[in-house]
Design an enzyme around this catalytic site. Structure first.
Site, PDB file in Angstrom:
ATOM      1  N   LYS A  59     -98.904 -41.190 -49.348  1.00 26.02           N
ATOM      2  CA  LYS A  59     -99.965 -41.315 -50.216  1.00 26.02           C
ATOM      3  C   LYS A  59    -101.176 -41.637 -49.273  1.00 26.02           C
ATOM      4  O   LYS A  59    -101.256 -42.584 -48.277  1.00 26.02           O
ATOM      5  CB  LYS A  59     -99.618 -42.762 -50.850  1.00 26.02           C
ATOM      6  CG  LYS A  59    -100.811 -43.081 -51.749  1.00 26.02           C
ATOM      7  CD  LYS A  59    -100.658 -44.718 -52.383  1.00 26.02           C
ATOM      8  CE  LYS A  59    -101.622 -45.633 -51.558  1.00 26.02           C
ATOM      9  NZ  LYS A  59    -103.064 -45.523 -51.810  1.00 26.02           N
ATOM     10  N   GLU A 112     -99.628 -49.648 -38.094  1.00 29.24           N
ATOM     11  CA  GLU A 112    -100.445 -49.609 -37.482  1.00 29.24           C
ATOM     12  C   GLU A 112    -101.685 -50.133 -37.684  1.00 29.24           C
ATOM     13  O   GLU A 112    -102.557 -49.710 -38.950  1.00 29.24           O
ATOM     14  CB  GLU A 112    -100.962 -47.902 -37.030  1.00 29.24           C
ATOM     15  CG  GLU A 112     -99.910 -47.099 -36.602  1.00 29.24           C
ATOM     16  CD  GLU A 112     -99.579 -47.136 -35.153  1.00 29.24           C
ATOM     17  OE1 GLU A 112    -100.650 -47.838 -34.541  1.00 29.24           O
ATOM     18  OE2 GLU A 112     -98.653 -47.206 -34.705  1.00 29.24           O
ATOM     19  N   CYS A 151    -109.911 -48.373 -36.001  1.00 27.27           N
ATOM     20  CA  CYS A 151    -109.010 -49.405 -35.594  1.00 27.27           C
ATOM     21  C   CYS A 151    -109.352 -50.170 -34.302  1.00 27.27           C
ATOM     22  O   CYS A 151    -109.253 -51.133 -33.818  1.00 27.27           O
ATOM     23  CB  CYS A 151    -107.545 -49.234 -36.057  1.00 27.27           C
ATOM     24  SG  CYS A 151    -107.140 -47.800 -35.188  1.00 27.27           S
ATOM     25  N   GLU A 163    -112.287 -58.493 -37.880  1.00 24.68           N
ATOM     26  CA  GLU A 163    -112.457 -57.074 -37.855  1.00 24.68           C
ATOM     27  C   GLU A 163    -113.476 -56.784 -38.956  1.00 24.68           C
ATOM     28  O   GLU A 163    -113.095 -56.886 -40.292  1.00 24.68           O
ATOM     29  CB  GLU A 163    -111.267 -56.257 -38.100  1.00 24.68           C
ATOM     30  CG  GLU A 163    -111.442 -54.613 -37.773  1.00 24.68           C
ATOM     31  CD  GLU A 163    -110.007 -53.915 -38.375  1.00 24.68           C
ATOM     32  OE1 GLU A 163    -109.671 -54.143 -39.370  1.00 24.68           O
ATOM     33  OE2 GLU A 163    -109.892 -53.004 -37.585  1.00 24.68           O
TER      34      GLU A 163
END
Ligand code: NAD
Length: 506
Positions: free
Chosen positions: A184, A259, A293, A394
């Site tokens: 997906k 991840e 990331c 983040e």
């Protein structure tokens, strides 16, 4: 758009690919896909349902258990992966345009991603046919060996920041290993992955081996993470989502690889090559609009270098050309969505409120025709302290925070001072210091005198709350393989463990 005929059909509803066939949503629902540079609709896609997801999972299960994919030969799978690579390579410009239109990133970055994607299929095609077992020297006239077998049905959930390449680096090893796949894309960026399924369809995999579902994380994604027929979930995305996925997977003890996010330090010592360090400090955070990331979102600067380094860094940040990714001159594109842009702007406000000093940027860009897109200026904060949200969390946008240090020990403590452990870089001309510091970084991906280059041959993944497992390289294949021990008796005689006695008579 002259010469870009491949963009024309995006407004007819793009479908899912389930059990070897293109499939509309069972509910008929449709989602609009937006170009973040203009805020305009660029495509329509089927919005899948839980029912569609279950159908895809059941097809993948059947393909694995009953239709023979689990027994398929590595050579055969390798040939199919090579075919995907060849067909994708012929269309890389088309795929690069799709990712740029859909994600916003500059074309030069999308082109780079496409060459990575092609290479991933070739790399794992090669790895599929290499030896994967071992034998052991054991006592008692036994032969012990280990064989690797595919895990089974894998669900793969993809983020929006590298729409195609995050998907290909999951599909290629899973197929090389002999698994079947339900994948997906992120809701925001489905276009290039849907297009990849044209190629997958052309290559002619047996029905159910690779399935594409589209839709929301909370419905389709959650079902993929939960469904008992799935053996493994491979996820790339935010840490909060990773936690939800791990919990959903726990009920049936699925294997998981995650991840996740990062807040990675880029450490610059005073003895670094100055020009190189300034250049990479920019690249570390502003590449891909900071939506990376592993972005070097914290610059850890040795204090004695501050007065020379920071003014130049700020000057260079102001010169970055921000615009639509489709302009060849653009160096930084828009953020993925209005919602995400507002989140980034919120963090910038929060940084100010917490008392950090804004050195440049900080605003949404609306001039020169950018007003309908989601553009944010390259932004740099200084006068930070480790407790600030902008230092710990983040932001996933073009926002750099500067922290300073006096000693090596202090640099290491600051570098490791968040819940994340994805990546980190160090700039110094002292080789011994570089190695000392790198070895102390609690991070899975590190660089010395560079930042960002990574290779399909080498493992990618995080320590701490940045993830579990590794993608890419041989480690990436391991994630899709089970380990089976086989013990063979070379001396076929009874063991005599339980004594053979005469039958008891009453
Ligand atoms: P996200 O977590 O919001 O979404 C990622 C995917 O998860 C999407 O497909 C989404 O639909 C799906 N999802 C959302 N909720 C779900 C749920 N409850 N169950 C199952 N699936 C669900 O992440 P994003 O905003 O698309 O991507 C940005 C994040 O991804 C950042 O945190 C970034 O650091 C991370 N990322 C990590 C890596 C890495 O290799 N470590 C690479 C790229 C991005």
């Amino acid at each position: 758009m002259k010469g870009r005929e491949f963009l024309r059909d995006l407004h007819t509803v793009q479908r899912m690919y389930i059990d070897g066939e293109w499939a509309a949503s069972s509910t008929g629902a449709i989602r609009e896909v937006i170009n973040p540079a203009t805020g305009e609709r660029i495509g329509l896609v089927a919005e899948g349902s839980v029912e569609d997801t279950i159908r895809a999972i059941q097809a993948a299960r059947r393909a694995f258990d009953q239709d023979g994919w689990a027994e398929s030969k590595a050579r055969e799978r390798a040939m199919m992966l090579l075919k995907i690579a060849d067909l994708l390579e012929q269309r890389t410009e088309e795929f690069a345009w799709l990712d740029t239109l859909n994600n916003g990133k500059p074309l030069r970055e999308s082109r780079y991603d496409m060459s990575d994607a092609v290479n991933q299929f070739r790399y794992y095609a090669g790895l599929a046919t290499k030896p994967h077992g071992q034998t052991y020297d054991v006592p008692d006239q036994m032969q012990a060996m280990v064989v690797r077998e595919p895990i089974g049905v894998v669900a793969q959930i993809i983020p929006w920041n590298y729409p195609l390449v995050m998907a290909t680096q999951k599909i290629a090893p899973a197929i090389a290993a002999g698994c079947t796949v339900v994948i997906k894309p992120a809701e925001q960026t489905p276009l290039s992955l849907i297009r990849l399924f044209e190629i997958i369809d052309q290559v002619g995999f047996p029905p159910g081996v690779i399935n594409l579902v589209l839709g929301a994380g909370e419905t389709v994604g959650a079902e993929m993470a939960r469904h008992p027929l799935v053996d493994k979930v491979a996820f790339t995305g935010g840490t909060e989502t990773g936690i939800r996925i791990m919990k959903a997977a726990a009920d049936t003890i699925k294997k998981v690889s995650l991840e996740l996010g990062g807040k990675s330090p880029n450490i610059v010592f005073a003895d670094a090559d100055y020009e190189t360090a300034v250049d990479y400090a920019l690249f570390a955070i502003f590449a891909n609009q900071g939506e990376v990331c592993s972005a070097g979102s914290r610059l850890l600067l040795e204090e004695s270098l501050y007065d020379r380094f920071v003014p130049e860094l700020v000057e260079r940040a102001k010169q970055i050309v921000v615009g639509p990714g489709t302009d060849e001159e653009t160096e930084m594109g828009p953020l993925i969505s209005e919602e995400h842009m507002n989140r980034v702007l919120w963090y910038i406000e929060e940084g100010r409120r917490e008392g950090a000093t804004l050195l440049c940027g900080g605003r949404r860009l609306t001039e020169n025709g950018l007003g309908r897109g989601f553009f944010v200026e390259p932004t740099i904060f200084t006068d930070t302290h480790p407790g600030m949200k902008i230092v710990q969390e983040e932001i996933f946008g073009p926002v750099l925070v500067i922290q300073t240090f006096k000693t090596e020990e202090e640099a290491v403590a600051l570098a490791n001072g968040t819940k994340y452990g994805l990546a980190g870089g160090i700039f110094t001309s002292d080789v011994a210091k570089a190695h000392r510091v790198i070895r102390k970084l609690r991070a899975g991906i590190t660089w010395i005198n560079t930042y960002h280059p990574t290779f399909n041959e080498a493992p990618w993944g995080g320590y701490k709350q940045s993830g579990i497992g590794r993608e890419l390289g041989p480690y990436g294949l391991e994630e899709y393989l089970e380990v089976k021990q086989i013990n063979v008796n070379l001396n076929v005689v009874p063991s005599g463990w339980f004594k053979k006695r005469s039958p008891v008579t009453s």
